[in-house]
Scaffold this active site. Sequence first.
Site, mmCIF file in Angstrom:
data_model
loop_
_atom_site.group_PDB
_atom_site.id
_atom_site.type_symbol
_atom_site.label_atom_id
_atom_site.label_comp_id
_atom_site.label_asym_id
_atom_site.label_seq_id
_atom_site.Cartn_x
_atom_site.Cartn_y
_atom_site.Cartn_z
ATOM 1 N N ARG A 147 0.851 -1.179 0.000
ATOM 2 C CA ARG A 147 0.000 0.000 0.000
ATOM 3 C C ARG A 147 0.896 1.242 0.000
ATOM 4 N NH1 ARG A 147 -5.110 1.594 -1.317
ATOM 5 N NH2 ARG A 147 -6.124 2.767 0.334
ATOM 6 N N THR A 174 -9.785 -0.667 -10.066
ATOM 7 C CA THR A 174 -8.728 -1.419 -9.406
ATOM 8 C C THR A 174 -8.697 -2.717 -10.191
ATOM 9 O OG1 THR A 174 -9.179 -0.376 -7.296
ATOM 10 C CG2 THR A 174 -8.153 -2.520 -7.158
ATOM 11 N N THR A 206 -4.041 -1.103 -7.432
ATOM 12 C CA THR A 206 -4.891 0.032 -7.807
ATOM 13 C C THR A 206 -4.108 1.324 -7.921
ATOM 14 O OG1 THR A 206 -6.960 1.165 -7.235
ATOM 15 C CG2 THR A 206 -5.477 0.693 -5.405
ATOM 16 N N ASN A 227 -6.311 3.851 -7.415
ATOM 17 C CA ASN A 227 -7.527 4.413 -6.821
ATOM 18 C C ASN A 227 -8.532 4.734 -7.916
ATOM 19 O OD1 ASN A 227 -9.235 5.032 -4.728
ATOM 20 N ND2 ASN A 227 -8.656 7.190 -4.709
ATOM 21 N N SER A 286 -7.777 0.702 3.198
ATOM 22 C CA SER A 286 -8.166 0.164 1.891
ATOM 23 C C SER A 286 -9.241 -0.887 2.073
ATOM 24 C CB SER A 286 -6.941 -0.467 1.227
ATOM 25 O OG SER A 286 -7.311 -1.162 0.059
ATOM 26 N N SER A 287 -10.014 -1.115 1.040
ATOM 27 C CA SER A 287 -10.964 -2.235 1.053
ATOM 28 C C SER A 287 -10.385 -3.459 0.367
ATOM 29 C CB SER A 287 -12.254 -1.833 0.348
ATOM 30 O OG SER A 287 -12.854 -0.760 1.030
ATOM 31 N N GLY A 315 -13.458 -2.700 -6.859
ATOM 32 C CA GLY A 315 -14.819 -2.250 -6.587
ATOM 33 C C GLY A 315 -14.961 -1.324 -5.397
ATOM 34 N N GLY A 316 -13.861 -0.715 -4.959
ATOM 35 C CA GLY A 316 -13.963 0.210 -3.832
ATOM 36 C C GLY A 316 -14.548 -0.498 -2.620
HETATM 37 O O1 DON Z 1 -7.912 0.744 -1.656
HETATM 38 C C1 DON Z 1 -9.087 0.988 -1.815
HETATM 39 O O2 DON Z 1 -9.976 0.563 -1.092
HETATM 40 C C2 DON Z 1 -9.492 1.837 -3.011
HETATM 41 N N1 DON Z 1 -8.418 2.719 -3.382
HETATM 42 C C3 DON Z 1 -9.851 0.913 -4.112
HETATM 43 C C4 DON Z 1 -10.451 1.647 -5.260
HETATM 44 C C5 DON Z 1 -11.178 0.723 -6.108
HETATM 45 O O3 DON Z 1 -11.314 -0.443 -5.853
HETATM 46 C C6 DON Z 1 -11.762 1.289 -7.288
HETATM 47 N N2 DON Z 1 -12.249 0.195 -8.083
HETATM 48 N N3 DON Z 1 -12.773 -0.479 -8.667
#
Ligand code: DON
Length: 609
Positions: free
Chosen positions: A149, A419, A437, A439, A490-491, A512-513
């Site tokens: 990260r 991501t 990612t 982001n 982060s997720s 997918g955030g």
């Molecule tokens: O680390 C995280 O949780 C976010 N930066 C991830 C962003 C993300 O998954 C966007 N995607 N599809």
Amino acid sequence: MSAVRRGAAGAVLLLLVGWGAVPLARAQAVAPPAALESNVLLEGEQRFRPQWSARGLVAAQEPLASAAGAAILRQGGNAVDGAVATAFALAVTLPQAGNLGGGGFLLLWLPGPSPARQRGCLVEASGGNPAAGPELAIGGGTAVAVNFRETAPAAATATMFLGPDGQVDRARATRSLLSTAVPGSVAGLALAQRCYGRLPLAQVMAPAIRLADQGFPVSRELSDSLAAAAPRLQADPVSRRLFLPPPVPGTRLRQGELAASLRRIAAEGERGFYTGPVADALVGAMERGGGLITHSDLRAYRAQLVRPLRREFRGHPVLTMPPPGGGLTLLQLLGILEPFDLAATGLNAAASLHPMAEAMNLAYRDRNALLGDPDQVPVPVERLLSPAHLDGLRRRIDPRRHTPAPALEAAAAREGTNTTHLSVADRQGGLAALTTTLNFPYGNGISVPGMGFLLNNEMDDFTALPGSANAFGLRQGTANAIAPGKRPLSSMAPTLVFRPDGRPWLATGSPGGSRIITTILQVLLNRMVHGLNLAGAVAAPRIHSQLWPERIDAEEGLSPDSRRLLEAMGHSVRRAPAMGAANSVEVLAEGGSLGTVDPRRAEGPAVAE
Ligand code: DON
């Protein structure tokens, strides 16, 4: 394609075959074993079948990158070599998410004694709990997580994104050079490869270098995605020159500058990125453009080997990414849901979805209030995973009614939509799950002059102002406030699942955030509880809930009567675009492995920015 379409069975199957799950020997790609044939996805008439290989496979979001990883497996590489090769190739062929300028997490399991101690890695990278050590012995092999990260630069401050009015300046937090955290990908991939790979880094990176040098035919997906991001890319002269106008599908995209950066890394390892011409160009851009990253930030960056979080689910050990990754929330969800008989109430039935959605709200409440970088803030990992805490959360679920968000008194997150996740199985049953990612798609849209790669805007994953929603509705707490050297929450939660006897079984994860965690949850429940085969488990329609905004997002495929029943329990249900892309692999007990690529688009909905 939004989720799984009824009646588009052929197309879905074609995508599964054509979108990146590359078996080593196509001739060996036969129907999966009989035991799996009876699993039919409850969606249209289609049977979803994962691909099979005796010699390992790679499931990633872009087929040329999957092929790069498979080529490395064929040359004798293990799952880590395959994952690293694929990740570097994605930096070339999937610039919206694959990267040199971003970060991520990797979970790996390899059979036999670990090579890492002998290679000096356990002294060199001692993140996590040094007393316990980062490695976890299971199934006659070793599991470990790699935390790459990004970190906040030394000059970052908790209030750096606040404007004169005290509110968050969204443009500064997402589109400026201030939004860039110190990149971790190169250090993480190099660390994983050096400590656990079998082949030399230069060999593992050769396919990526070739793709950058010789170019590759641009897919419609990439062309469309560049067109969608054009306004942001246009604002940076270097990105404009590299990526605009978006190449017409089928034309070749050559990236000579990126090839040169990759060559430096292949020759010098991470030093080729964190020092020398790449570092000079990155720091020069920061100095000219008002960013914070210095040479000393780059030199100080370390990827970490950390101990995976572990919890059993119905006898299966589940290993996943600890904070700042999203695995703790995933394990909380599995723990809350374990006693529910979801197999009896049924896949995608309201009686199953209600406790799932309520559990999601409760777990996201904990996430947003309490989680942050454990190197800088105390994170009560054991308490949050304790039976007492999980029982307490479960007791808050009213079996008949949705508990309104204000009654749970907390805020929750909604994050971006780009991501990428890849999963690799090698012929020895070694597994790698890697999520990476920038982001946003294409990060902040700003490229490093002369070096051919984009920069992340991961600083936006921090809490810019406690309690205040950001552009994505993200309302996190002070545990995730910005501080020098800190990693934003982060997720991302690459995850491995083992058989009850400890042998390796599944590798999965997703973009997918904030939907990453709930996507993985449903893939695991579909496979472990509902008995869908791997492809069906990944393709089945998903839901998502995260307390705030107070609603269930449901992909196409949720039945109208389930929806009505949920609404009668007080839920608000919104038809949502496709969520996640859970490219997954599975090791078969009888030998060989299966892989499947998520038949959804990699990017899902555009990021609200
Ligand atoms: O680390 C995280 O949780 C976010 N930066 C991830 C962003 C993300 O998954 C966007 N995607 N599809």
